[in-house]
Scaffold this motif. Structure first.
Motif, PDB file in Angstrom:
ATOM      1  N   ARG A  92      -6.003  -4.187  -1.933  1.00 51.49           N
ATOM      2  CA  ARG A  92      -5.430  -4.194  -0.586  1.00 51.49           C
ATOM      3  C   ARG A  92      -6.561  -4.243   0.426  1.00 51.49           C
ATOM      4  O   ARG A  92      -7.434  -3.373   0.442  1.00 51.49           O
ATOM      5  CB  ARG A  92      -4.566  -2.964  -0.327  1.00 51.49           C
ATOM      6  CG  ARG A  92      -3.803  -3.075   0.993  1.00 51.49           C
ATOM      7  CD  ARG A  92      -2.859  -1.940   1.228  1.00 51.49           C
ATOM      8  NE  ARG A  92      -3.531  -0.804   1.860  1.00 51.49           N
ATOM      9  CZ  ARG A  92      -2.921   0.054   2.668  1.00 51.49           C
ATOM     10  NH1 ARG A  92      -1.643  -0.101   2.968  1.00 51.49           N
ATOM     11  NH2 ARG A  92      -3.588   1.082   3.177  1.00 51.49           N
ATOM     12  N   GLN A 125      -1.931  -7.078   1.022  1.00 52.47           N
ATOM     13  CA  GLN A 125      -1.753  -6.601  -0.344  1.00 52.47           C
ATOM     14  C   GLN A 125      -1.815  -7.802  -1.274  1.00 52.47           C
ATOM     15  O   GLN A 125      -1.011  -8.734  -1.125  1.00 52.47           O
ATOM     16  CB  GLN A 125      -0.407  -5.884  -0.490  1.00 52.47           C
ATOM     17  CG  GLN A 125      -0.109  -5.413  -1.904  1.00 52.47           C
ATOM     18  CD  GLN A 125      -1.056  -4.308  -2.358  1.00 52.47           C
ATOM     19  OE1 GLN A 125      -1.379  -3.398  -1.605  1.00 52.47           O
ATOM     20  NE2 GLN A 125      -1.521  -4.407  -3.603  1.00 52.47           N
ATOM     21  N   SER A 136      -7.787  -4.326   4.440  1.00 50.17           N
ATOM     22  CA  SER A 136      -7.380  -3.802   5.739  1.00 50.17           C
ATOM     23  C   SER A 136      -8.174  -4.494   6.828  1.00 50.17           C
ATOM     24  O   SER A 136      -9.352  -4.818   6.646  1.00 50.17           O
ATOM     25  CB  SER A 136      -7.631  -2.299   5.818  1.00 50.17           C
ATOM     26  OG  SER A 136      -6.882  -1.608   4.843  1.00 50.17           O
ATOM     27  N   TYR A 189      -2.733  -5.389   7.073  1.00 51.47           N
ATOM     28  CA  TYR A 189      -3.079  -5.258   5.673  1.00 51.47           C
ATOM     29  C   TYR A 189      -2.747  -6.545   4.913  1.00 51.47           C
ATOM     30  O   TYR A 189      -1.837  -7.281   5.286  1.00 51.47           O
ATOM     31  CB  TYR A 189      -2.306  -4.098   5.043  1.00 51.47           C
ATOM     32  CG  TYR A 189      -2.500  -2.795   5.777  1.00 51.47           C
ATOM     33  CD1 TYR A 189      -1.516  -2.293   6.626  1.00 51.47           C
ATOM     34  CD2 TYR A 189      -3.677  -2.067   5.641  1.00 51.47           C
ATOM     35  CE1 TYR A 189      -1.687  -1.105   7.303  1.00 51.47           C
ATOM     36  CE2 TYR A 189      -3.869  -0.873   6.313  1.00 51.47           C
ATOM     37  CZ  TYR A 189      -2.869  -0.398   7.150  1.00 51.47           C
ATOM     38  OH  TYR A 189      -3.057   0.770   7.828  1.00 51.47           O
TER      39      TYR A 189
END
Length: 123
Positions: free
Chosen positions: A19, A78, A21, A76
């Protein structure tokens, strides 16, 4: 001045997850791009702070999910079912457009960029 800072890049095995950011001080349309060595920078996913559907490149549909937390001013990415071809430097970019224009766009369209975070996927 828009400030963007990516984090979360790492090494992973094929089939794994990461993930990423992006701390984005402002901007309405936030996109993730990636650039592999010797290749052009390509759009991966886009999302608008005001709402609306996110957009994905065909190569990541069904595997990657972009989301945002407006309270934290974070976006984000993912990334699931990673593949070696996902290996690249990942960048977030931002600009000020309405949601109808916040799609997978050329990197030349964006004025504000982060420094990038490296993702390496091994088979």
């Amino acid at each position: 001045q828009v400030q963007l800072a990516e984090s979360g890049g790492d090494s992973a095995q094929a089939g794994g997850s990461l993930r990423l950011s992006c701390a984005a001080s402002s901007g309405e349309c936030i996109s993730w791009f990636r650039q592999a060595p010797g290749k052009e920078r390509e759009g991966v996913a886009s999302i608008h702070r005001g709402g609306g559907s996110p957009y994905y490149a065909d190569s990541v549909k069904g595997r990657f999910t972009i989301s945002l937390d407006n309270a934290k001013r974070a976006v984000y990415l993912q990334m699931n079912t990673l593949q070696p071809e996902d290996t690249a430097m990942y960048f977030c970019a931002a600009d000020f457009w309405g949601s109808e224009h916040c799609r997978i766009r050329s990197p030349r369209d964006f004025r504000y960029w982060g420094q990038g975070t490296q993702v390496t996927v091994s088979s």
